[in-house]
Design a protein around this motif. Sequence first.
Motif, PDB file in Angstrom:
ATOM      1  N   VAL A  21       0.929  -1.384  -0.038  1.00 41.60           N
ATOM      2  CA  VAL A  21      -0.117   0.052   0.004  1.00 41.60           C
ATOM      3  C   VAL A  21       0.743   1.278   0.054  1.00 41.60           C
ATOM      4  CG1 VAL A  21      -2.155  -1.110   1.047  1.00 41.60           C
ATOM      5  CG2 VAL A  21      -0.325   0.069   2.613  1.00 41.60           C
ATOM      6  N   GLY A  22       2.179   0.963   0.142  1.00 43.52           N
ATOM      7  CA  GLY A  22       3.053   2.254   0.105  1.00 43.52           C
ATOM      8  C   GLY A  22       3.435   3.015   1.542  1.00 43.52           C
ATOM      9  N   LYS A  23       3.468   1.750   2.506  1.00 43.55           N
ATOM     10  CA  LYS A  23       3.992   2.372   3.836  1.00 43.55           C
ATOM     11  C   LYS A  23       5.135   3.059   3.702  1.00 43.55           C
ATOM     12  CE  LYS A  23       3.143  -1.505   5.893  1.00 43.55           C
ATOM     13  NZ  LYS A  23       2.318  -2.453   4.787  1.00 43.55           N
ATOM     14  N   THR A  24       6.194   2.409   3.292  1.00 42.33           N
ATOM     15  CA  THR A  24       7.615   2.850   3.267  1.00 42.33           C
ATOM     16  C   THR A  24       7.563   4.271   2.809  1.00 42.33           C
ATOM     17  OG1 THR A  24       8.457   0.417   3.337  1.00 42.33           O
ATOM     18  CG2 THR A  24       9.915   2.333   2.660  1.00 42.33           C
ATOM     19  N   THR A  25       6.915   4.204   1.398  1.00 46.08           N
ATOM     20  CA  THR A  25       6.894   5.561   0.604  1.00 46.08           C
ATOM     21  C   THR A  25       6.207   6.757   1.544  1.00 46.08           C
ATOM     22  OG1 THR A  25       6.773   4.513  -1.542  1.00 46.08           O
ATOM     23  CG2 THR A  25       6.151   6.834  -1.195  1.00 46.08           C
ATOM     24  N   VAL A  26       4.977   6.285   2.195  1.00 48.42           N
ATOM     25  CA  VAL A  26       4.470   7.492   2.800  1.00 48.42           C
ATOM     26  C   VAL A  26       5.509   7.698   4.368  1.00 48.42           C
ATOM     27  CG1 VAL A  26       2.637   7.768   4.478  1.00 48.42           C
ATOM     28  CG2 VAL A  26       2.025   7.003   2.347  1.00 48.42           C
ATOM     29  N   ARG A  51      13.025  -4.951   4.590  1.00 42.71           N
ATOM     30  CA  ARG A  51      14.089  -4.096   4.882  1.00 42.71           C
ATOM     31  C   ARG A  51      14.189  -3.242   3.450  1.00 42.71           C
ATOM     32  NH1 ARG A  51      19.973  -3.950   7.032  1.00 42.71           N
ATOM     33  NH2 ARG A  51      21.030  -2.718   5.344  1.00 42.71           N
ATOM     34  N   CYS A  52      13.326  -2.344   3.201  1.00 40.78           N
ATOM     35  CA  CYS A  52      13.354  -1.489   2.059  1.00 40.78           C
ATOM     36  C   CYS A  52      13.618  -0.067   2.292  1.00 40.78           C
ATOM     37  CB  CYS A  52      12.138  -1.534   1.283  1.00 40.78           C
ATOM     38  SG  CYS A  52      11.791  -3.366   0.657  1.00 40.78           S
ATOM     39  N   MET A  53      13.580   0.403   3.441  1.00 38.75           N
ATOM     40  CA  MET A  53      13.641   1.910   3.661  1.00 38.75           C
ATOM     41  C   MET A  53      14.997   2.382   3.162  1.00 38.75           C
ATOM     42  SD  MET A  53      12.286   4.585   4.614  1.00 38.75           S
ATOM     43  CE  MET A  53      10.592   4.242   5.681  1.00 38.75           C
TER      44      MET A  53
END
Length: 284
Positions: A21-26, A51-53
């Motif tokens: 849903v885009g948690k990391t982007t947000v 681990r994408c941040m």
Amino acid sequence: MALEVSALGRVIFVTGFKGGVGKTTVSANIASSLYSLGNKVLVIDGDFGMRCMDLVLGLESETLFDCSDVLSGRCSPAAAMCDVGNKNGFSFIPAPMNLDRESLSKSAFASLIDEVRRDFDYVIIDSCAEMTDYYMAFAATADEAVIVTLHQSTSVRAAEKTAARLAAMGIEKQSLVVNGYRSSYAEKGKLPNVIDIINRSSVRLLGVVPYSERLQASQEAAELAFMGDMKKKASKWEAAFYNIASRINGERVRLFEGIESPKKRGSYKGIVPSEKREKREDQE
């Protein structure tokens, strides 16, 4: 029941039980917007499974220690932090590549957050999508939760479930961010409109981020809101994250204010360009 922690910097748990849903982007862009508004911000990658941040922040090759090193006592929180974009006051602690579950206790999570919130105005925790032990441990340290949903009914349903589970844990302060909102589809009734989303999720709406392929490209290039040339015109998604960060900061901002006609980045109220911020810190 949330664990007792020092009431200093605000700890915001960015979450949602639906993946993609885009948690990391947000999380990343709320953090960069809050930083650009003059706050000291720490981002913690709490998604130990993915681990994408570090990729989104452009720090893939910059990290030495990670969150598990801190939690297990192998290093201090400061030793695990990296500066985002070489900016003083905008820091990041990565998730571990390989998780040793036996070394992590709930009290270690509480100790970590209790220590770092003394030095930052905001601590943003990017969560995983499943209720793992470390999800629960991070959530227990939070002052509030920001639930992220995509602009579709299945995702809104997941947001509703997330809100109920967090409330059962004692996290009563919750807000919702709708990511990838397609206003034309909502107007035609092909997708739920804002009122429908609020009614279905029963969570206070914090902000709406319009759908943008440009946002996806910016994420791939580790470009964050208000972190570039201040003379350049902001994108629609940057204007949306500015509104969200301003609301978190306590400002009264209309939901879609300025999104359709963004201004130059440096002309937004409260934005502190890096060079001015560094000069001010030197004087202090």
